[in-house]
Write a protein that holds these residues in place. Structure first.
Motif, mmCIF file in Angstrom:
data_model
loop_
_atom_site.group_PDB
_atom_site.id
_atom_site.type_symbol
_atom_site.label_atom_id
_atom_site.label_comp_id
_atom_site.label_asym_id
_atom_site.label_seq_id
_atom_site.Cartn_x
_atom_site.Cartn_y
_atom_site.Cartn_z
ATOM 1 N N PHE A 101 0.871 -1.182 0.000
ATOM 2 C CA PHE A 101 0.000 0.000 0.000
ATOM 3 C C PHE A 101 0.906 1.230 0.000
ATOM 4 O O PHE A 101 1.244 1.765 1.056
ATOM 5 C CB PHE A 101 -0.915 0.016 1.238
ATOM 6 N N SER A 102 1.354 1.637 -1.184
ATOM 7 C CA SER A 102 2.370 2.681 -1.261
ATOM 8 C C SER A 102 2.373 3.331 -2.640
ATOM 9 O O SER A 102 2.077 2.681 -3.637
ATOM 10 C CB SER A 102 3.755 2.065 -0.972
ATOM 11 N N GLU A 103 2.728 4.616 -2.691
ATOM 12 C CA GLU A 103 2.859 5.300 -3.983
ATOM 13 C C GLU A 103 4.217 5.007 -4.612
ATOM 14 O O GLU A 103 4.356 4.954 -5.827
ATOM 15 C CB GLU A 103 2.676 6.814 -3.798
ATOM 16 N N GLU A 104 5.240 4.812 -3.755
ATOM 17 C CA GLU A 104 6.590 4.534 -4.271
ATOM 18 C C GLU A 104 6.730 3.099 -4.774
ATOM 19 O O GLU A 104 7.406 2.829 -5.755
ATOM 20 C CB GLU A 104 7.657 4.774 -3.192
ATOM 21 N N PHE A 105 6.084 2.176 -4.078
ATOM 22 C CA PHE A 105 6.180 0.754 -4.425
ATOM 23 C C PHE A 105 4.789 0.264 -4.830
ATOM 24 O O PHE A 105 3.870 0.269 -4.019
ATOM 25 C CB PHE A 105 6.693 -0.047 -3.227
ATOM 26 N N THR A 106 4.644 -0.118 -6.077
ATOM 27 C CA THR A 106 3.300 -0.425 -6.578
ATOM 28 C C THR A 106 3.137 -1.868 -7.056
ATOM 29 O O THR A 106 2.023 -2.311 -7.282
ATOM 30 C CB THR A 106 2.951 0.516 -7.751
ATOM 31 N N HIS A 107 4.247 -2.588 -7.202
ATOM 32 C CA HIS A 107 4.171 -3.921 -7.785
ATOM 33 C C HIS A 107 4.567 -4.959 -6.743
ATOM 34 O O HIS A 107 5.757 -5.172 -6.479
ATOM 35 C CB HIS A 107 5.100 -3.997 -9.005
ATOM 36 N N SER A 108 3.581 -5.636 -6.160
ATOM 37 C CA SER A 108 3.859 -6.567 -5.059
ATOM 38 C C SER A 108 4.737 -7.738 -5.508
ATOM 39 O O SER A 108 5.592 -8.214 -4.758
ATOM 40 C CB SER A 108 2.561 -7.083 -4.449
ATOM 41 N N GLN A 109 4.536 -8.204 -6.750
ATOM 42 C CA GLN A 109 5.325 -9.341 -7.223
ATOM 43 C C GLN A 109 6.810 -8.969 -7.349
ATOM 44 O O GLN A 109 7.692 -9.766 -7.014
ATOM 45 C CB GLN A 109 4.790 -9.824 -8.577
ATOM 46 N N TYR A 110 7.058 -7.736 -7.776
ATOM 47 C CA TYR A 110 8.450 -7.288 -7.894
ATOM 48 C C TYR A 110 9.098 -7.192 -6.509
ATOM 49 O O TYR A 110 10.272 -7.539 -6.332
ATOM 50 C CB TYR A 110 8.524 -5.930 -8.606
ATOM 51 N N ILE A 111 8.327 -6.741 -5.517
ATOM 52 C CA ILE A 111 8.825 -6.667 -4.140
ATOM 53 C C ILE A 111 9.196 -8.068 -3.649
ATOM 54 O O ILE A 111 10.226 -8.265 -2.991
ATOM 55 C CB ILE A 111 7.763 -6.026 -3.207
ATOM 56 N N SER A 112 8.385 -9.055 -3.992
ATOM 57 C CA SER A 112 8.681 -10.449 -3.622
ATOM 58 C C SER A 112 9.979 -10.922 -4.269
ATOM 59 O O SER A 112 10.816 -11.557 -3.617
ATOM 60 C CB SER A 112 7.528 -11.371 -4.039
ATOM 61 N N PHE A 113 10.149 -10.602 -5.561
ATOM 62 C CA PHE A 113 11.382 -10.989 -6.276
ATOM 63 C C PHE A 113 12.610 -10.341 -5.638
ATOM 64 O O PHE A 113 13.645 -10.981 -5.435
ATOM 65 C CB PHE A 113 11.306 -10.590 -7.752
ATOM 66 N N LYS A 114 12.503 -9.056 -5.313
ATOM 67 C CA LYS A 114 13.620 -8.301 -4.729
ATOM 68 C C LYS A 114 14.003 -8.873 -3.361
ATOM 69 O O LYS A 114 15.186 -8.996 -3.025
ATOM 70 C CB LYS A 114 13.216 -6.823 -4.596
ATOM 71 N N THR A 115 12.984 -9.225 -2.574
ATOM 72 C CA THR A 115 13.215 -9.836 -1.257
ATOM 73 C C THR A 115 13.913 -11.182 -1.406
ATOM 74 O O THR A 115 14.896 -11.478 -0.716
ATOM 75 C CB THR A 115 11.872 -10.028 -0.517
ATOM 76 N N LYS A 116 13.407 -11.991 -2.312
ATOM 77 C CA LYS A 116 14.000 -13.316 -2.557
ATOM 78 C C LYS A 116 15.456 -13.175 -2.995
ATOM 79 O O LYS A 116 16.336 -13.894 -2.505
ATOM 80 C CB LYS A 116 13.163 -14.049 -3.617
ATOM 81 N N ASP A 117 15.730 -12.233 -3.896
ATOM 82 C CA ASP A 117 17.106 -12.016 -4.371
ATOM 83 C C ASP A 117 18.041 -11.679 -3.223
ATOM 84 O O ASP A 117 19.163 -12.201 -3.140
ATOM 85 C CB ASP A 117 17.141 -10.879 -5.406
ATOM 86 N N ALA A 118 17.589 -10.794 -2.325
ATOM 87 C CA ALA A 118 18.430 -10.373 -1.198
ATOM 88 C C ALA A 118 18.756 -11.553 -0.284
ATOM 89 O O ALA A 118 19.895 -11.709 0.177
ATOM 90 C CB ALA A 118 17.733 -9.271 -0.413
ATOM 91 N N ILE A 119 17.765 -12.422 -0.034
ATOM 92 C CA ILE A 119 17.973 -13.567 0.857
ATOM 93 C C ILE A 119 18.932 -14.576 0.237
ATOM 94 O O ILE A 119 19.894 -15.021 0.881
ATOM 95 C CB ILE A 119 16.630 -14.237 1.209
ATOM 96 N N VAL A 120 18.698 -14.940 -1.034
ATOM 97 C CA VAL A 120 19.555 -15.960 -1.659
ATOM 98 C C VAL A 120 20.966 -15.415 -1.893
ATOM 99 O O VAL A 120 21.951 -16.165 -1.781
ATOM 100 C CB VAL A 120 18.949 -16.526 -2.970
ATOM 101 N N ASP A 121 21.081 -14.097 -2.160
ATOM 102 C CA ASP A 121 22.409 -13.499 -2.322
ATOM 103 C C ASP A 121 23.202 -13.550 -1.018
ATOM 104 O O ASP A 121 24.410 -13.795 -1.006
ATOM 105 C CB ASP A 121 22.303 -12.045 -2.804
#
Length: 385
Positions: A101-121
Motif C-alpha cells: 500500500f504505497s505510492e513509491e512501491f506499486t508492484h507486489s510481485q516485484y517486491i517479492s522478487f527483490k526480497t528473494k534475491d536479497a535472501i539468496v544473495d
C-alpha cells in the motif's frame, strides 16, 4: 511459559470483530483490530493454538522486524542484512508473499522478487550456496507488508491459507470458503443449541463447519501441515500438548444438522468431504428441492445457505428463484432463523420478506449481503407477545 511476542492474524472483510472475540476466548493479550486483520500477543504455544483452533483466521504472521524504505535498493539492503540463517538452512526452500500500500512501491510481485534475491544473495555470499524457491511447500514462507514507507517483515506460521482445512477433497462450482462459512455461522449466533439446516448445501462446507462448531472440534485438525512445522525451533512436544488440550474440549451435540441439494453429484461430494472430516455421524444429507420442502419438526431451527447469484452458477429466472425462496420460507419454515448470503442485490429484492439484519461481507471478490429473515410461529406480533 515462553516469552510473548506480537502476531498478526489475517481474516476476511467483516470478520475482524469476530476474530478479536475468538482470539480473546483462546487467551490472546494486547488485541488490536485492524482492517482484515487483528494483532495480538502470545507465546510460541499460543501461536500453535491459534493456527489449530481459529475458525476465522486465514493466516497467522509473526513479525520479526520493521524498517523504513524509500527505494527498492533500500529494501534489498535491509533484507540482505537480516540473519536469515537463523530462520532457515541453505538446503531449505523459501517463498515470499508481498502486500503493498504505497505510492513509491506499486508492484507486489516485484517486491517479492527483490526480497528473494536479497535472501539468496546473502546465503551465496556467506556459504557459497543458495536456497531454492518453492511456492507450494517452502521450508520458510515470508510475508512482506509495505504501508507507504514502512516495511514489515514477518514469518508466515500458517503456510497455506488456514481456510484449507484438509477435509475438502471434492468441490462443486462456486464453493464457499471455509473461513467465510464458519464466520457466517458465528455471526448468526448459532452455537449448536438447536437444529441446523443448509438447504442448498453444494459440497457441504457450511454443514461441516457447523458440525465442528457444535462439537467444538479444532477446525484445522485435518490439515497436513502448518508453516511453523518446518521452522528450526519447532517444538513437536509442545504442539502435541496443545493439540491434546484442544481435543479434550470436544463436546457432544444433541440436535440435528441436515443438508440437501437438488444435485445428486453435489450430495455425493458433500458426503465425501463430511466423511473426510469424520463428521458423518452428525450430518444427514438428502437430494431434495428446497422449494418442495418444509420444516420437519416443531423445534427451533437455524438455516444458513448460499444460493446461486447468477454469476458462476446461472439460473434461468433468478428473480423467480429468489421469489420462491421467500415463499418457501414463509409457508414452510415457521420458527426459523433463516440466513442467506448473496451478491445479487436486485434478486434479493424479490424474496419478498423484510430482513431483520444485513451484514456486508465478501464472497471472494463479490461484495455480498448476509441477511436474516426471522420466520415466526404464527404472526410476528403474536410471537413477540
Amino acid at each position: 511459559m515462553g516469552k510473548n511476542f506480537k502476531m498478526v492474524a489475517k481474516t476476511l472483510y467483516g470478520m475482524e470483530e469476530l476474530l478479536a472475540q475468538e482470539l480473546r476466548q483462546l487467551g490472546a493479550s494486547e488485541i488490536e483490530i485492524g482492517t482484515r486483520n487483528v494483532s495480538f500477543e502470545g507465546d510460541t504455544g499460543f501461536m500453535y493454538k491459534v493456527n489449530l483452533c481459529s475458525r476465522i483466521a486465514i493466516k497467522v504472521l509473526k513479525p520479526i522486524t520493521a524498517f523504513n524504505i524509500f527505494t527498492e535498493e533500500d529494501l534489498y539492503k535491509k533484507i540482505y542484512e537480516m540473519p536469515w540463517e537463523d530462520y532457515m538452512d541453505v538446503n531449505g526452500t523459501l517463498a515470499v508473499d508481498s502486500t503493498v500500500f504505497s505510492e513509491e512501491f506499486t508492484h507486489s510481485q516485484y517486491i517479492s522478487f527483490k526480497t528473494k534475491d536479497a535472501i539468496v544473495d546473502r546465503f551465496r555470499d556467506r556459504v557459497g550456496e543458495r536456497p531454492n524457491v518453492d511456492l507450494d511447500h517452502p521450508t520458510l514462507r515470508i510475508n512482506i507488508h509495505i504501508d507507504r514507507n514502512i516495511c514489515t517483515v514477518s514469518l508466515d506460521s500458517s503456510g497455506k491459507s488456514l481456510h484449507k482445512r484438509g477435509y475438502k477433497t471434492e468441490s462443486t462450482v462456486a464453493p464457499i470458503n471455509e473461513v467465510l462459512a464458519a464466520g457466517m455461522i458465528m455471526l448468526s449466533g448459532w452455537t449448536g443449541h438447536c437444529d441446523f439446516m443448509d438447504p442448498m448445501c453444494g459440497s457441504g462446507t457450511i454443514l461441516t463447519e457447523a458440525a465442528m462448531i457444535a462439537c467444538n472440534i479444532p477446525p484445522n485438525l485435518n490439515r497436513e501441515e502448518f508453516g511453523f512445522e518446518t521452522w528450526p525451533d519447532f517444538d513437536v512436544d509442545l504442539y502435541e500438548l496443545i493439540e491434546a488440550a484442544a481435543l479434550k474440549k470436544v463436546r457432544d451435540f444433541h440436535f440435528k444438522i441436515y443438508g440437501s441439494d437438488t444435485d445428486v453429484v453435489a450430495i455425493n461430494k458433500a458426503k465425501e468431504n463430511i466423511k473426510n472430516a469424520n463428521l458423518q455421524d452428525f450430518i444427514e444429507l438428502k437430494t431434495q428441492d428446497f422449494f418442495d420442502s418444509k420444516k420437519e419438526t416443531g423445534r427451533q431451527l437455524y438455516m444458513i445457505f448460499n444460493p446461486p447469484y447468477d454469476e458462476r452458477i446461472s439460473v434461468d429466472d433468478i428473480e423467480k428463484f429468489y421469489g420462491n425462496i421467500g415463499t418457501t420460507l414463509k409457508h414452510g419454515y415457521p420458527g426459523t432463523q433463516a440466513w442467506m448470503i448473496t451478491s445479487n442485490m436486485e434478486a434479493l429484492k424479490h424474496v419478498g420478506l423484510r430482513p431483520s439484519r444485513k451484514i456486508k461481507l465478501y464472497n471472494g471478490k463479490l461484495e455480498s449481503k448476509f441477511v436474516l429473515y426471522e420466520m415466526y410461529e404464527g404472526s410476528k406480533k403474536a410471537s413477540k407477545q
